[in-house]
Design a protein around this motif. Structure first.
Motif, PDB file in Angstrom:
ATOM      1  N   PRO A  77       0.801  -1.229   0.000  1.00  0.00           N
ATOM      2  CA  PRO A  77       0.000   0.000   0.000  1.00  0.00           C
ATOM      3  C   PRO A  77       0.832   1.278   0.000  1.00  0.00           C
ATOM      4  N   ARG A  78       2.076   1.219   0.472  1.00  0.00           N
ATOM      5  CA  ARG A  78       2.902   2.443   0.447  1.00  0.00           C
ATOM      6  C   ARG A  78       3.221   2.849  -0.987  1.00  0.00           C
ATOM      7  N   THR A  79       3.619   1.880  -1.795  1.00  0.00           N
ATOM      8  CA  THR A  79       3.950   2.184  -3.182  1.00  0.00           C
ATOM      9  C   THR A  79       2.712   2.600  -3.961  1.00  0.00           C
ATOM     10  N   SER A  80       1.590   1.951  -3.666  1.00  0.00           N
ATOM     11  CA  SER A  80       0.383   2.192  -4.462  1.00  0.00           C
ATOM     12  C   SER A  80      -0.506   3.269  -3.846  1.00  0.00           C
ATOM     13  N   ARG A  81       0.047   4.061  -2.932  1.00  0.00           N
ATOM     14  CA  ARG A  81      -0.761   5.089  -2.265  1.00  0.00           C
ATOM     15  C   ARG A  81      -1.260   6.136  -3.260  1.00  0.00           C
ATOM     16  N   TYR A  82      -0.450   6.425  -4.269  1.00  0.00           N
ATOM     17  CA  TYR A  82      -0.808   7.463  -5.236  1.00  0.00           C
ATOM     18  C   TYR A  82      -1.052   6.852  -6.607  1.00  0.00           C
ATOM     19  N   GLY A  83      -1.973   7.432  -7.327  1.00  0.00           N
ATOM     20  CA  GLY A  83      -2.220   7.001  -8.694  1.00  0.00           C
ATOM     21  C   GLY A  83      -3.318   5.954  -8.783  1.00  0.00           C
ATOM     22  N   VAL A  84      -3.629   5.610 -10.015  1.00  0.00           N
ATOM     23  CA  VAL A  84      -4.644   4.590 -10.292  1.00  0.00           C
ATOM     24  C   VAL A  84      -3.945   3.240 -10.370  1.00  0.00           C
ATOM     25  N   TRP A  85      -4.466   2.277  -9.622  1.00  0.00           N
ATOM     26  CA  TRP A  85      -3.949   0.905  -9.657  1.00  0.00           C
ATOM     27  C   TRP A  85      -5.148  -0.016  -9.831  1.00  0.00           C
ATOM     28  N   ALA A  86      -5.103  -0.856 -10.842  1.00  0.00           N
ATOM     29  CA  ALA A  86      -6.165  -1.839 -11.053  1.00  0.00           C
ATOM     30  C   ALA A  86      -7.547  -1.201 -11.060  1.00  0.00           C
ATOM     31  N   SER A  87      -7.662  -0.096 -11.747  1.00  0.00           N
ATOM     32  CA  SER A  87      -8.935   0.589 -11.939  1.00  0.00           C
ATOM     33  C   SER A  87      -9.494   1.227 -10.671  1.00  0.00           C
ATOM     34  N   THR A  88      -8.642   1.425  -9.674  1.00  0.00           N
ATOM     35  CA  THR A  88      -9.101   2.104  -8.461  1.00  0.00           C
ATOM     36  C   THR A  88      -8.148   3.250  -8.136  1.00  0.00           C
ATOM     37  N   PRO A  89      -8.663   4.471  -8.081  1.00  0.00           N
ATOM     38  CA  PRO A  89      -7.806   5.606  -7.767  1.00  0.00           C
ATOM     39  C   PRO A  89      -7.612   5.818  -6.272  1.00  0.00           C
ATOM     40  N   ASP A  90      -8.356   5.101  -5.459  1.00  0.00           N
ATOM     41  CA  ASP A  90      -8.310   5.318  -4.015  1.00  0.00           C
ATOM     42  C   ASP A  90      -7.977   3.987  -3.323  1.00  0.00           C
ATOM     43  N   PRO A  91      -6.902   3.950  -2.519  1.00  0.00           N
ATOM     44  CA  PRO A  91      -6.539   2.700  -1.834  1.00  0.00           C
ATOM     45  C   PRO A  91      -7.673   2.125  -0.987  1.00  0.00           C
ATOM     46  N   ARG A  92      -8.542   2.987  -0.477  1.00  0.00           N
ATOM     47  CA  ARG A  92      -9.654   2.474   0.345  1.00  0.00           C
ATOM     48  C   ARG A  92     -10.599   1.617  -0.490  1.00  0.00           C
ATOM     49  N   GLN A  93     -10.739   1.955  -1.778  1.00  0.00           N
ATOM     50  CA  GLN A  93     -11.585   1.127  -2.652  1.00  0.00           C
ATOM     51  C   GLN A  93     -10.998  -0.279  -2.797  1.00  0.00           C
ATOM     52  N   ARG A  94      -9.669  -0.357  -2.899  1.00  0.00           N
ATOM     53  CA  ARG A  94      -9.029  -1.673  -3.027  1.00  0.00           C
ATOM     54  C   ARG A  94      -9.239  -2.494  -1.757  1.00  0.00           C
ATOM     55  N   ASP A  95      -9.152  -1.843  -0.611  1.00  0.00           N
ATOM     56  CA  ASP A  95      -9.376  -2.553   0.647  1.00  0.00           C
ATOM     57  C   ASP A  95     -10.797  -3.111   0.716  1.00  0.00           C
ATOM     58  N   VAL A  96     -11.770  -2.292   0.316  1.00  0.00           N
ATOM     59  CA  VAL A  96     -13.169  -2.728   0.344  1.00  0.00           C
ATOM     60  C   VAL A  96     -13.356  -3.928  -0.597  1.00  0.00           C
ATOM     61  N   LEU A  97     -12.788  -3.833  -1.812  1.00  0.00           N
ATOM     62  CA  LEU A  97     -12.905  -4.935  -2.770  1.00  0.00           C
ATOM     63  C   LEU A  97     -12.270  -6.212  -2.228  1.00  0.00           C
ATOM     64  N   ALA A  98     -11.102  -6.083  -1.606  1.00  0.00           N
ATOM     65  CA  ALA A  98     -10.409  -7.260  -1.069  1.00  0.00           C
ATOM     66  C   ALA A  98     -11.238  -7.905   0.034  1.00  0.00           C
ATOM     67  N   ARG A  99     -11.829  -7.071   0.904  1.00  0.00           N
ATOM     68  CA  ARG A  99     -12.654  -7.646   1.984  1.00  0.00           C
ATOM     69  C   ARG A  99     -13.894  -8.334   1.412  1.00  0.00           C
ATOM     70  N   TYR A 100     -14.483  -7.714   0.405  1.00  0.00           N
ATOM     71  CA  TYR A 100     -15.669  -8.302  -0.226  1.00  0.00           C
ATOM     72  C   TYR A 100     -15.305  -9.653  -0.849  1.00  0.00           C
ATOM     73  N   GLU A 101     -14.185  -9.689  -1.567  1.00  0.00           N
ATOM     74  CA  GLU A 101     -13.776 -10.939  -2.227  1.00  0.00           C
ATOM     75  C   GLU A 101     -13.452 -12.026  -1.217  1.00  0.00           C
ATOM     76  N   SER A 102     -12.814 -11.661  -0.101  1.00  0.00           N
ATOM     77  CA  SER A 102     -12.450 -12.693   0.877  1.00  0.00           C
ATOM     78  C   SER A 102     -13.708 -13.258   1.530  1.00  0.00           C
ATOM     79  N   ARG A 103     -14.751 -12.454   1.657  1.00  0.00           N
ATOM     80  CA  ARG A 103     -16.007 -12.954   2.218  1.00  0.00           C
ATOM     81  C   ARG A 103     -16.735 -13.871   1.236  1.00  0.00           C
ATOM     82  N   SER A 104     -16.621 -13.545  -0.070  1.00  0.00           N
ATOM     83  CA  SER A 104     -17.333 -14.370  -1.050  1.00  0.00           C
ATOM     84  C   SER A 104     -16.571 -15.642  -1.413  1.00  0.00           C
ATOM     85  N   ALA A 105     -15.301 -15.744  -1.040  1.00  0.00           N
ATOM     86  CA  ALA A 105     -14.503 -16.929  -1.427  1.00  0.00           C
ATOM     87  C   ALA A 105     -14.846 -18.132  -0.575  1.00  0.00           C
TER      88      ALA A 105
END
Ligand code: SF4
Length: 105
Positions: A77-105
């Motif tokens: 997360p330190r490196t990816s703090r700035y910029g768009v990564w994997a279609s998400t401009p905000d690191p908080r969006q990636r965290d939400v997606l990861a939590r959602y995916e881990s619940r659905s797995a």
């Protein structure tokens, strides 16, 4: 080694592993004569313009290495703090997606 030092080492190893997977996926893509969209117009991925950022977000959705990219962004997360990564401009969006995916797995 303290528990915290062990945890930090584990985080660093996870980030390096994720980075290696992303780099290998990009190498495979380049060998096919293709590039991730962010490699052809990198400034757009770090723009201050919301319109340009939206263009980068949309371009990521067509990227063949988006899954490896998101895994790396989450692992480092330190490196990816700035910029768009994997279609998400905000690191908080990636965290939400990861939590959602881990619940659905
Ligand atoms: S998904 Fe990642 S590698 Fe692909 S274009 Fe977006 S930022 Fe670049």
């Amino acid at each position: 080694m303290t528990a915290r030092a062990g945890w930090l080492l584990g985080v660093a190893v996870d980030a390096l592993t994720a980075r290696e997977r992303l780099d290998n996926a990009i190498i495979d893509l380049v060998e096919l004569g293709q590039f991730p969209p962010c490699h052809t117009e990198p400034d757009a991925w770090f723009s201050d313009s919301p319109t340009v950022i939206e263009t980068a977000v949309a371009a990521c959705l067509r990227c063949p290495v988006i899954h490896q990219c998101r895994a790396y962004a989450l692992a480092d997360p330190r490196t990816s703090r700035y910029g768009v990564w994997a279609s998400t401009p905000d690191p908080r969006q990636r965290d939400v997606l990861a939590r959602y995916e881990s619940r659905s797995a």
